[in-house]
Enzyme design. Structure first.
Site, mmCIF file in Angstrom:
data_model
loop_
_atom_site.group_PDB
_atom_site.id
_atom_site.type_symbol
_atom_site.label_atom_id
_atom_site.label_comp_id
_atom_site.label_asym_id
_atom_site.label_seq_id
_atom_site.Cartn_x
_atom_site.Cartn_y
_atom_site.Cartn_z
ATOM 1 N N LYS A 63 -13.130 1.251 -1.780
ATOM 2 C CA LYS A 63 -14.116 1.549 -0.730
ATOM 3 C C LYS A 63 -15.292 2.325 -1.321
ATOM 4 O O LYS A 63 -16.452 2.054 -1.025
ATOM 5 C CB LYS A 63 -13.469 2.381 0.394
ATOM 6 C CG LYS A 63 -12.501 1.606 1.277
ATOM 7 C CD LYS A 63 -12.017 2.465 2.452
ATOM 8 C CE LYS A 63 -11.053 1.708 3.352
ATOM 9 N NZ LYS A 63 -10.611 2.450 4.527
ATOM 10 N N HIS B 178 9.372 -26.498 0.128
ATOM 11 C CA HIS B 178 8.742 -27.628 -0.546
ATOM 12 C C HIS B 178 7.550 -27.163 -1.371
ATOM 13 O O HIS B 178 6.632 -27.926 -1.642
ATOM 14 C CB HIS B 178 8.324 -28.666 0.498
ATOM 15 C CG HIS B 178 9.460 -29.042 1.384
ATOM 16 N ND1 HIS B 178 10.403 -29.982 1.038
ATOM 17 C CD2 HIS B 178 9.862 -28.519 2.579
ATOM 18 C CE1 HIS B 178 11.320 -30.057 2.002
ATOM 19 N NE2 HIS B 178 11.017 -29.174 2.946
ATOM 20 N N GLU C 101 0.821 -1.220 0.000
ATOM 21 C CA GLU C 101 0.000 0.000 0.000
ATOM 22 C C GLU C 101 0.850 1.264 0.000
ATOM 23 O O GLU C 101 0.421 2.296 -0.513
ATOM 24 C CB GLU C 101 -0.938 0.021 1.218
ATOM 25 C CG GLU C 101 -2.184 -0.810 1.011
ATOM 26 C CD GLU C 101 -3.245 -0.584 2.087
ATOM 27 O OE1 GLU C 101 -3.057 0.253 2.990
ATOM 28 O OE2 GLU C 101 -4.274 -1.268 2.014
HETATM 29 O O1 PA5 Z 1 -3.334 1.478 5.695
HETATM 30 C C1 PA5 Z 1 -4.457 1.865 5.470
HETATM 31 O O2 PA5 Z 1 -4.755 3.074 5.508
HETATM 32 C C2 PA5 Z 1 -5.591 0.904 5.161
HETATM 33 O O3 PA5 Z 1 -5.154 -0.396 4.943
HETATM 34 C C3 PA5 Z 1 -6.586 0.898 6.321
HETATM 35 O O4 PA5 Z 1 -5.928 0.482 7.491
HETATM 36 C C4 PA5 Z 1 -7.776 -0.015 6.060
HETATM 37 O O5 PA5 Z 1 -8.364 0.300 4.840
HETATM 38 C C5 PA5 Z 1 -8.801 0.138 7.180
HETATM 39 O O6 PA5 Z 1 -9.171 1.471 7.311
HETATM 40 P P1 PA5 Z 1 -9.842 2.050 8.615
HETATM 41 O O7 PA5 Z 1 -8.904 1.895 9.748
HETATM 42 O O8 PA5 Z 1 -10.117 3.481 8.282
HETATM 43 O O9 PA5 Z 1 -11.104 1.275 8.835
#
Ligand code: PA5
Length: 456
Positions: free
Chosen positions: A425, A311, A282
């Site tokens: 989202k 393996h 990310e």
């Molecule tokens: O790193 C990030 O920003 C995302 O992976 C969020 O952690 C994930 O989408 C969950 O979001 P939130 O904590 O707003 O529910």
């Protein structure tokens, strides 16, 4: 924690990145170091937030009396918790008796919205003996909100006062969770706005469940502080492990190593690889640079487990496309040892195993695999945990958060946003008919309307 880059450097590995290559970008790395010193990212500043940690400890004391502690969250609001749980709690924590757990609760994470997964947790717990920590930075993620509503419905249907069983961990101002916590006076902890989900493991996000289960949260934080301060105190790129590692990964990615594998030789460290996978994907997977040029940056992070994936995956790593750089995690002193007994002494084929211990075997296999990869011209590096404890795990978090930030700087991208995640989202909200997302829904319907179906 020790970092061994031997098998990743030219002269040792065929066609590897050379020290000269690394020196050629050391000016840029030095600029990065300076900018980090001048304005440390949110994940660094939060390590000084002892008052929020005080609150975490207070709540931990309150929730410790429950039999079960259930975290409801996903992505950065779950993976750090699972990483800590995997590394620092017994692998069979939830099946230990309350005495064996020193009266700390069992720990569950409701992340996916797979009904079978959620049902399997709900079938395990008695809600009257369970506290639920609802974690969402945005306070609006569909999966977390759905799981929260299920939990809330369960509490209400059993006539249990939700207020005494719930705590919210969310942004101090934004999102519906914050609104509910204010309106209903539900206990809450704050996720600092300057810390994004995947960097939030050492905020209340990862610390409350750790403290509730008896993990030393100050040691976690001290470990991260230690790795960040040692990174900040070394100007020489060739002696600064974070900068050196960033240079290696960046230069290899430019040279076609599009995949970065993390392969712990330890079941307990496997969940750290999961946490790393999100952080790497990310933070670095970005379409554009900060100045708007298309770059499609990033390496695909893969996790593998030694020895099991010797393996399964390693054949591909050895002989498949030369598009990977592999990071091994190994442990010097395991918390348990098992000797391989001297049975079958008359069988020569087994004599090399008789009398050895398991940590010797697993670490020898790691070394053997690393050397075999080296001989095949596949760059790899090894991070050694002297032992697995809260301080070392904290060091790992601080190290990788700094490393990924350095990588972002080298690519010229923003490692702290996630526009691709946000788009997914948005589409979910639109397709689930959330108010305010009508035009996105219309757009999706138009896109779908133009598709020629191939369904068999
Ligand atoms: O790193 C990030 O920003 C995302 O992976 C969020 O952690 C994930 O989408 C969950 O979001 P939130 O904590 O707003 O529910």
């Amino acid at each position: 924690m020790k970092f061994d880059f031997t098998n990743a450097i030219r002269g040792n590995v065929e066609n590897g990145i050379s020290i000269e290559n690394i020196k050629s970008i050391s000016g840029k790395l030095h600029d990065f170091l300076e900018s980090f010193r001048q304005s440390p990212p949110g994940f660094v500043k939060v390590l000084d937030g002892s008052s929020e940690r005080g609150k975490v400890l207070e709540f931990a004391e309150k929730f410790r009396k429950f039999q079960n502690f259930v975290v409801v969250g996903i992505g950065g609001s779950a993976l750090g918790i699972q990483a800590i749980q995997g590394a620092l709690l017994s692998l069979r924590w939830n099946s230990l008796s309350s005495e064996e757990r020193d009266q700390h609760p069992r720990l569950f994470v409701m992340d996916n919205v797979d009904p079978e997964h959620i049902a399997s947790i709900l079938e395990e717990i008695d809600p009257s003996e369970t506290a639920f920590n609802i974690i969402s930075k945005s306070g609006s993620t569909a999966e977390t909100m759905a799981n929260y509503m299920i939990v809330r419905g369960l509490l209400e249907s059993r006539g249990i006062d939700p207020k005494s069983h719930l705590i919210f961990t969310t942004d101090p101002n934004e999102g519906v969770l914050r609104k509910i916590s204010i309106d209903e006076e539900i206990s809450s902890l704050e996720i600092p706005p300057s810390v994004g989900g995947r960097f939030s493991v050492l905020t209340p996000v990862g610390l409350l469940s750790s403290a509730v289960t008896g993990i030393d949260i100050e040691a976690l934080v001290d470990g991260a502080k230690e790795s960040i301060s040692s990174f900040l105190s070394q100007d020489d790129t060739l002696k600064n492990s974070v900068l050196f590692n960033a240079a290696i990964h960046y230069l290899y990615s430019k040279a076609g190593k599009r995949i970065s594998v993390m392969m712990p030789y330890s079941n307990a460290l496997y969940t750290l690889a999961d946490w790393y996978r999100q952080l790497w994907a990310e933070s670095l997977g970005k379409e554009r640079t900060l100045t708007g040029e298309v770059i499609n940056a990033g390496q695909t992070p893969i996790k593998a487990l030694g020895t099991i994936d010797q393996h399964s995956q390693v054949q591909l790593y050895m002989e498949g496309p030369n598009d990977k750089i592999i990071t091994f995690l190994k442990v010097n002193k395991f918390r348990k040892e098992i000797d391989i007994p001297k049975v079958h002494e008359d069988r020569k084929e087994l004599s090399y195993l008789a009398g050895a211990d398991m940590s010797e075997l697993i670490n020898t296999e790691q070394e053997a695999t690393a050397l075999a990869l080296l001989e095949k011209g596949k760059p790899n590096l090894t991070i050694t945990f002297d032992e697995i404890n809260a301080f070392e795990v904290g060091r790992f978090f601080g190290y990788y958060e700094s490393l990924v930030t350095a990588m972002g700087y080298l690519y010229g991208i923003n490692p702290f946003d996630q526009p691709g995640v946000e788009l997914g989202k948005l589409n979910t909200y639109a397709l689930m008919k959330k108010d305010g997302y009508e035009s996105q829904r219309k757009h999706i319907e138009e896109v779908k309307g133009k598709l020629q179906p191939f369904i068999m």
